[in-house]
Write a protein that holds these residues in place. Structure first.
Motif, PDB file in Angstrom:
ATOM      1  N   ARG A  52       8.099  10.210   3.828  1.00 43.83           N
ATOM      2  CA  ARG A  52       7.928  10.145   5.083  1.00 43.83           C
ATOM      3  C   ARG A  52       7.332   8.696   5.331  1.00 43.83           C
ATOM      4  NH1 ARG A  52       6.153  15.313   8.732  1.00 43.83           N
ATOM      5  NH2 ARG A  52       8.196  16.431   8.831  1.00 43.83           N
ATOM      6  N   ALA A  53       6.384   8.457   4.486  1.00 41.59           N
ATOM      7  CA  ALA A  53       5.453   7.078   4.599  1.00 41.59           C
ATOM      8  C   ALA A  53       6.214   6.106   4.212  1.00 41.59           C
ATOM      9  CB  ALA A  53       4.340   7.379   3.475  1.00 41.59           C
ATOM     10  N   SER A  54       6.998   5.947   3.183  1.00 41.17           N
ATOM     11  CA  SER A  54       8.046   4.719   3.130  1.00 41.17           C
ATOM     12  C   SER A  54       8.974   4.614   4.225  1.00 41.17           C
ATOM     13  CB  SER A  54       8.717   5.012   1.646  1.00 41.17           C
ATOM     14  OG  SER A  54       9.429   6.502   1.386  1.00 41.17           O
ATOM     15  N   ALA A  55       9.785   5.694   4.467  1.00 41.90           N
ATOM     16  CA  ALA A  55      10.586   5.474   5.658  1.00 41.90           C
ATOM     17  C   ALA A  55       9.934   5.009   6.949  1.00 41.90           C
ATOM     18  CB  ALA A  55      11.238   6.849   6.005  1.00 41.90           C
ATOM     19  N   SER A 113      10.661   1.381   8.784  1.00 43.01           N
ATOM     20  CA  SER A 113      10.980   1.429  10.263  1.00 43.01           C
ATOM     21  C   SER A 113      10.331   0.559  10.944  1.00 43.01           C
ATOM     22  CB  SER A 113      11.155   2.989  10.711  1.00 43.01           C
ATOM     23  OG  SER A 113      11.866   3.589   9.983  1.00 43.01           O
ATOM     24  N   TYR A 114       9.086   0.551  10.855  1.00 48.13           N
ATOM     25  CA  TYR A 114       8.041  -0.183  11.830  1.00 48.13           C
ATOM     26  C   TYR A 114       7.651  -1.396  11.376  1.00 48.13           C
ATOM     27  CZ  TYR A 114       7.415   3.826  14.782  1.00 48.13           C
ATOM     28  OH  TYR A 114       7.631   4.878  15.680  1.00 48.13           O
ATOM     29  N   GLU A 115       7.811  -1.983  10.351  1.00 48.03           N
ATOM     30  CA  GLU A 115       7.589  -3.364   9.715  1.00 48.03           C
ATOM     31  C   GLU A 115       8.754  -4.429  10.251  1.00 48.03           C
ATOM     32  OE1 GLU A 115       6.589  -4.203   5.903  1.00 48.03           O
ATOM     33  OE2 GLU A 115       4.580  -3.648   5.916  1.00 48.03           O
ATOM     34  N   VAL A 116       9.814  -3.577  10.416  1.00 45.32           N
ATOM     35  CA  VAL A 116      10.844  -4.752  10.885  1.00 45.32           C
ATOM     36  C   VAL A 116      10.377  -5.085  12.535  1.00 45.32           C
ATOM     37  CG1 VAL A 116      13.356  -4.860  11.832  1.00 45.32           C
ATOM     38  CG2 VAL A 116      12.723  -3.531   9.679  1.00 45.32           C
ATOM     39  N   ALA A 117      10.062  -4.212  13.315  1.00 45.12           N
ATOM     40  CA  ALA A 117       9.711  -4.383  14.679  1.00 45.12           C
ATOM     41  C   ALA A 117       8.389  -5.121  14.802  1.00 45.12           C
ATOM     42  CB  ALA A 117       9.331  -3.082  15.384  1.00 45.12           C
ATOM     43  N   MET A 118       7.289  -4.965  13.806  1.00 48.54           N
ATOM     44  CA  MET A 118       6.225  -5.860  13.585  1.00 48.54           C
ATOM     45  C   MET A 118       6.297  -7.108  13.299  1.00 48.54           C
ATOM     46  SD  MET A 118       3.128  -5.122  10.762  1.00 48.54           S
ATOM     47  CE  MET A 118       2.464  -3.862  11.365  1.00 48.54           C
ATOM     48  N   GLY A 119       7.271  -7.563  12.419  1.00 46.33           N
ATOM     49  CA  GLY A 119       7.534  -9.037  11.843  1.00 46.33           C
ATOM     50  C   GLY A 119       8.303  -9.504  13.047  1.00 46.33           C
ATOM     51  N   MET A 120       9.138  -8.917  14.085  1.00 49.32           N
ATOM     52  CA  MET A 120       9.724  -9.301  15.061  1.00 49.32           C
ATOM     53  C   MET A 120       8.963  -9.873  16.171  1.00 49.32           C
ATOM     54  SD  MET A 120      13.544  -7.786  15.453  1.00 49.32           S
ATOM     55  CE  MET A 120      14.756  -8.281  14.375  1.00 49.32           C
ATOM     56  N   SER A 121       7.909  -9.111  16.419  1.00 47.89           N
ATOM     57  CA  SER A 121       6.922  -8.960  17.428  1.00 47.89           C
ATOM     58  C   SER A 121       5.928 -10.273  17.171  1.00 47.89           C
ATOM     59  CB  SER A 121       5.951  -7.615  17.508  1.00 47.89           C
ATOM     60  OG  SER A 121       5.085  -7.599  16.416  1.00 47.89           O
ATOM     61  N   PRO A 164      -1.032   8.724  16.631  1.00 49.51           N
ATOM     62  CA  PRO A 164      -0.138   9.892  16.508  1.00 49.51           C
ATOM     63  C   PRO A 164       1.017   9.673  15.305  1.00 49.51           C
ATOM     64  CG  PRO A 164       0.432   8.382  18.321  1.00 49.51           C
ATOM     65  CD  PRO A 164      -0.673   7.853  17.641  1.00 49.51           C
ATOM     66  N   PHE A 165       0.733   8.504  14.410  1.00 53.43           N
ATOM     67  CA  PHE A 165       1.884   8.557  13.448  1.00 53.43           C
ATOM     68  C   PHE A 165       1.524   8.937  12.040  1.00 53.43           C
ATOM     69  CE2 PHE A 165       2.542   4.868  16.329  1.00 53.43           C
ATOM     70  CZ  PHE A 165       3.470   5.551  17.252  1.00 53.43           C
ATOM     71  N   ASP A 166       0.811   9.905  11.959  1.00 51.68           N
ATOM     72  CA  ASP A 166       0.229  10.254  10.312  1.00 51.68           C
ATOM     73  C   ASP A 166       1.084  11.420  10.123  1.00 51.68           C
ATOM     74  OD1 ASP A 166      -0.617  12.293  12.247  1.00 51.68           O
ATOM     75  OD2 ASP A 166      -2.536  12.784  10.997  1.00 51.68           O
ATOM     76  N   LEU A 167       2.431  11.254   9.935  1.00 52.25           N
ATOM     77  CA  LEU A 167       3.462  12.177   9.628  1.00 52.25           C
ATOM     78  C   LEU A 167       3.545  12.170   8.056  1.00 52.25           C
ATOM     79  CD1 LEU A 167       5.152  13.783  11.814  1.00 52.25           C
ATOM     80  CD2 LEU A 167       4.338  11.718  12.638  1.00 52.25           C
ATOM     81  N   ALA A 168       3.044  11.363   7.420  1.00 55.75           N
ATOM     82  CA  ALA A 168       2.873  11.567   5.996  1.00 55.75           C
ATOM     83  C   ALA A 168       1.889  12.594   5.468  1.00 55.75           C
ATOM     84  CB  ALA A 168       2.505  10.055   5.310  1.00 55.75           C
ATOM     85  N   ALA A 184       0.805  -1.355   0.166  1.00 57.37           N
ATOM     86  CA  ALA A 184       0.086   0.096   0.038  1.00 57.37           C
ATOM     87  C   ALA A 184       0.932   1.098   0.008  1.00 57.37           C
ATOM     88  CB  ALA A 184      -0.773  -0.204   1.177  1.00 57.37           C
ATOM     89  N   VAL A 185       2.252   1.122   0.529  1.00 54.86           N
ATOM     90  CA  VAL A 185       2.921   2.466   0.712  1.00 54.86           C
ATOM     91  C   VAL A 185       3.463   2.943  -0.848  1.00 54.86           C
ATOM     92  CG1 VAL A 185       5.320   1.101   0.885  1.00 54.86           C
ATOM     93  CG2 VAL A 185       4.922   3.403   1.808  1.00 54.86           C
ATOM     94  N   TYR A 186       3.426   1.868  -1.703  1.00 49.19           N
ATOM     95  CA  TYR A 186       3.718   2.295  -3.310  1.00 49.19           C
ATOM     96  C   TYR A 186       2.811   3.329  -3.617  1.00 49.19           C
ATOM     97  CZ  TYR A 186       7.267  -1.399  -3.419  1.00 49.19           C
ATOM     98  OH  TYR A 186       8.161  -2.182  -3.318  1.00 49.19           O
ATOM     99  N   GLY A 187       1.345   3.241  -3.504  1.00 48.37           N
ATOM    100  CA  GLY A 187       0.383   4.245  -3.821  1.00 48.37           C
ATOM    101  C   GLY A 187       0.784   5.730  -3.162  1.00 48.37           C
TER     102      GLY A 187
END
Length: 369
Positions: free
Chosen positions: A160-163, A167-175, A230-234, A138-141
């Motif tokens: 910002r959205a791609s970064a 950043s967060y998918e790494v922690a998500m996968g490990m969780s 609070p993460f809608d920095l994009a 989805a981030v490609y869009g």
């Protein structure tokens, strides 16, 4: 090669359509819920003019009015954009957001024409990996929208959205890996089935109680994954006008939100399936109800009776979690971008890694002793 019967093919198509239909309705419903909840928190009236029959006081017709407005609004394309990618960008989040609904487990299985039909349209042994794979597209869009708009604010929003996603998918996968250790499977159906038991004689055997640290990390990361406050920095209207959405309007603008809310719904379903027992009723498993009702109604009919109950339980849990999303949006202020990156790389990633190692050691100790 597995041969599918006509019954299984039709059932799979119907389940896909069910997931897409529910996912498509999330955006209008949640837009109304967010406005009403925001009004309650801020002591305002909220939507109270457009209604259905005599329910105008609640503004229940507001989503319909919004849809009509967006459909008939002028579809303006700025002359300086990269038109092909500009037009394509809003479609990507919608396709990925609705496509990922095919992996939702609505129930265990039912019997149709003496054939077992699994109530998960795409029943894979690696069910949630499919959800992660599609959701990450989805981030490609968003990135395409930022670049093709040929606008500096939009470009910054897309970057910002791609970064943020990386950043967060790494922690998500490990969780999630500790849950694979605990349940011994990647299959969502098996995970849900094992959560139907009782833990310590009085607690539901939910993943939440087995891996609370994984749950907290996963909950935080799905806020970032779905670009929610609070993460809608994009988007970040205080800094970037509207971020990647700056040059969009009318239906193209609304398509981004349709994809966002669909993804939010699927992530809530995934959270409920892994940590809260999915469609299973706490303390009363479907296996127990099946044993109680089968002598009276027969197994096949009993499974059909349990189907709407299971879907209702699943949706109730998802609704409560989505309400929590809304509550957080109007409670916690937006992070700065450096705080967002610091939280992901300096705190969540090391905690997820330590949690993974500790869970692996404990699981191995229990298994071999």
């Amino acid at each position: 090669m597995v041969e599918l019967s006509l019954t299984q093919i039709i059932s799979t198509i119907l389940l896909m359509l069910l997931g897409i239909a529910v996912g498509a309705q999330v955006a209008p419903i949640m837009s109304w819920v967010e406005r009403r909840q925001c009004a309650i928190i801020q002591r305002r009236l909220g939507p109270n003019r457009v209604g259905i029959f005599n329910f105008r006081i609640f503004g229940l017709g507001q989503p319909i009015a919004d849809a009509i407005k967006l459909l008939f609004k002028e579809d303006f394309v700025p002359p300086y954009v990269h038109k092909a990618f500009y037009v394509m960008a809003p479609v990507v989040p919608v396709i990925t957001g609705l496509a990922v609904t095919v992996a939702i487990p609505w129930g265990s299985h039912v019997v149709v024409n003496n054939q077992i039909v699994n109530l998960q349209a795409v029943n894979l042994n690696s069910g949630f990996l499919l959800i992660f794979a599609l959701s990450s597209l989805a981030v490609y869009g968003v990135t395409l929208a930022g670049w093709s708009s040929n606008n500096k604010y939009s470009l910054l929003g897309g970057l910002r959205a791609s970064a943020q996603m990386v950043s967060y998918e790494v922690a998500m996968g490990m969780s999630i890996i500790p849950l694979v250790f605990i349940w011994g499977t990647l299959d969502l159906q098996v995970m849900i089935s094992r959560q139907s038991e009782i833990l310590f004689g009085f607690l539901p055997n939910w993943g939440l109680f087995h891996a609370p640290v994984s749950f907290i990390i996963f909950l935080v990361t799905i806020f970032a994954e779905t670009n929610r406050l609070p993460f809608d920095l994009a988007e970040s209207e205080g800094e970037l006008v509207a971020g990647f959405l700056t040059e969009y309007g009318a239906m193209r603008w609304s398509l981004f939100f349709l994809g966002e809310y669909s993804m939010m719904f699927v992530m809530c379903v995934l959270t409920v399936s892994m940590f809260f027992g999915g469609y299973e009723i706490p303390w009363i498993s479907q296996h127990l109800l099946l044993d109680l009702l089968s002598p009276t109604f027969g197994e096949a009919l009993t499974r059909w009776i349990l189907l709407p109950i299971g879907i209702g339980v699943l949706l109730l849990k998802v609704v409560l979690l989505m309400w929590f999303f809304v509550q957080v949006r109007f409670t916690i202020p937006r992070f700065r971008y450096d705080q967002l990156m610091k939280l992901g790389w300096v705190y969540l990633l090391p905690i997820a890694l330590v949690n993974l190692v500790v869970t692996a050691i404990i699981t191995a100790f229990i298994k071999f002793h």
